[in-house]
Write an enzyme that holds these catalytic residues in place. Structure first.
Site, short mmCIF file in Angstrom:
data_model
loop_
_atom_site.label_atom_id
_atom_site.label_comp_id
_atom_site.label_asym_id
_atom_site.label_seq_id
_atom_site.Cartn_x
_atom_site.Cartn_y
_atom_site.Cartn_z
N LYS A 319 0.85 -1.19 0.00
CA LYS A 319 0.00 0.00 0.00
C LYS A 319 0.88 1.24 0.00
CE LYS A 319 -4.02 2.05 2.17
NZ LYS A 319 -4.93 2.04 3.33
N GLU A 325 0.06 3.38 7.18
CA GLU A 325 -0.96 3.02 6.19
C GLU A 325 -0.90 1.55 5.82
OE1 GLU A 325 -3.54 4.48 4.44
OE2 GLU A 325 -3.42 6.03 5.97
#
Length: 402
Positions: A319, A325
């Site tokens: 990602k 994240e």
């Protein structure tokens, strides 16, 4: 009237059995966002089997219309929400295109796969561009029409929003949508959702509003709370505060009766060194507290159960963005939990088929869980004081009859 010893024993054993049954059958079902930005993730069929057999997760949301995932969840009784890519939205205002989309992505798998919602884009008002924003509601309307023309009436059309749509959220009674979006986009959207009995989707993230002085308020921990001076309602967590602010924005436009779905929310377990609030302990506190909380309403919506989807199912090592994240997952790719969040049933996790080795990532060791019976559990489980009182009554009855 004198009560026999046999009657007292029967009553006390009945109470204890009832409490044991409550303990066994209390299951907090919840949804999860199933992202796929990783080079080490297990096959969809294994994921579907794992969720069905080992967890309390009864619905998933994916960020595309991945046919492999849709097929894998057929006949599992797990609800599936699919997402129209943002860039496809303008074309779906054409009914022929919308019908082809339904014929390709929904009809071949329906009803074996239990589609719950079609999310038209994700956080469109937040990200734009303007031509996509302008076509959002027309695309939702046309896609709904295409579903009806295909004989599919139980799949709802909606779209998730970031809380950037709010101009104000604190106190919750001040909640209102940003000027321009409120009447220009959100009001006709809410009218459509009301007519089709579809929910208004939002992505509330207390994580992004974290500050040291309100950490406990963000994480469902014990705290003094805050009183809304207008409604006089007390708030002990930011989750309730944000949802009620959204609700008030809807009320101001005349659509307080439309249901709210929390399409994304979560807390990462690993991040950059300067993110001191990002760790397994806080992630467990937030998501675990959330799992226990969603069965109850908010101060302004006390009778509603907010349908909720945790972000996310797995850590995703591909990602883009920060370390945080990539580490919102409840599980690692081998199905082992990153921390205990209350979504696993008893039993060992499955042994997945060999997959490409993950990129090396440091995995911190979670701190020990809070012991059962601690003050934090009393706060997290509102039924616990009642349970303790009933146990005392049952034991008292047994002593008095002996």
């Amino acid at each position: 009237m004198k009560t026999s010893k046999k009657s007292l024993y029967s009553l006390s054993y009945f109470l204890l059995s009832l409490l044991l049954l409550h303990r066994i059958t209390t299951v907090h079902s919840i949804g999860v966002n199933y992202g796929t930005l990783g080079n080490n993730l297990p096959p969809p069929a294994q994921v579907a089997r794992f969720l069905k057999e080992k967890t309390n997760i009864d619905r998933i949301k994916i960020f595309d219309v991945n046919h492999d995932i849709i097929t894998a969840f057929a006949n599992t009784s797990i609800f599936v929400t699919v997402t129209v890519p943002n860039g496809d939205i303008p074309s779906l205002t054409d009914i022929r295109t919308a019908r082809r989309w339904v014929s390709t992505n929904i009809k071949p798998f329906y009803p074996a796969t239990k589609f719950r919602y079609i999310a038209v884009g994700n956080e469109i008002l937040h990200w734009g561009p303007q031509n996509v924003i302008d076509n959002l509601v027309p695309a939702m309307q046309t896609l709904h029409k295409a579903l009806i023309m295909s004989g599919i009436r139980d799949v709802k059309v909606t779209t998730p929003h970031s809380l950037g749509i709010l101009e104000s959220s604190n106190p919750p009674s001040s909640g209102k949508f940003r000027p321009g979006w409120d009447v220009g986009v959100l009001k006709p959207m809410l009218q459509f959702l009301q007519e089709t009995k579809s929910p208004f989707m939002v992505n509330p993230y207390p994580y992004f509003a974290w500050a040291p002085q309100q950490e406990d308020f963000c994480l469902f921990r014990n705290n003094p709370g805050m009183i809304d001076p207008v409604t006089n309602k007390k708030y002990t967590n930011m989750w309730d505060q944000l949802l009620d602010a959204v609700y008030m924005g809807m009320v101001r436009l005349g659509y307080g009766n439309v249901e709210i779905v929390a399409a994304e929310t979560g807390w990462p377990s690993l991040g950059e060194p300067f993110l001191k609030h990002v760790n397994p302990t806080n992630a467990a506190a937030y998501n675990g507290g959330l799992v226990r909380r969603v069965d109850f309403g908010t101060p302004l919506m006390p009778k509603r159960k907010i349908e909720t989807y945790i972000f996310g199912l797995f850590n995703e090592n591909e990602k883009p963005g920060s370390i945080a994240e990539q580490n919102f997952g409840l599980f690692r790719p081998d199905f082992t939990p990153v921390y205990e969040a209350g979504v696993l049933r008893t039993g060992p996790v499955p042994n997945p088929q060999p997959q490409p080795k993950p990129n090396p990532q440091p995995q911190p060791t979670p701190k020990p869980a809070t012991p059962v019976g601690s003050a934090k559990e009393l706060i997290a489980n509102p039924f616990r004081p009642v349970v303790l009182v009933l146990i005392q009554i049952a034991l008292g009855l047994m002593r008095s009859s002996s």
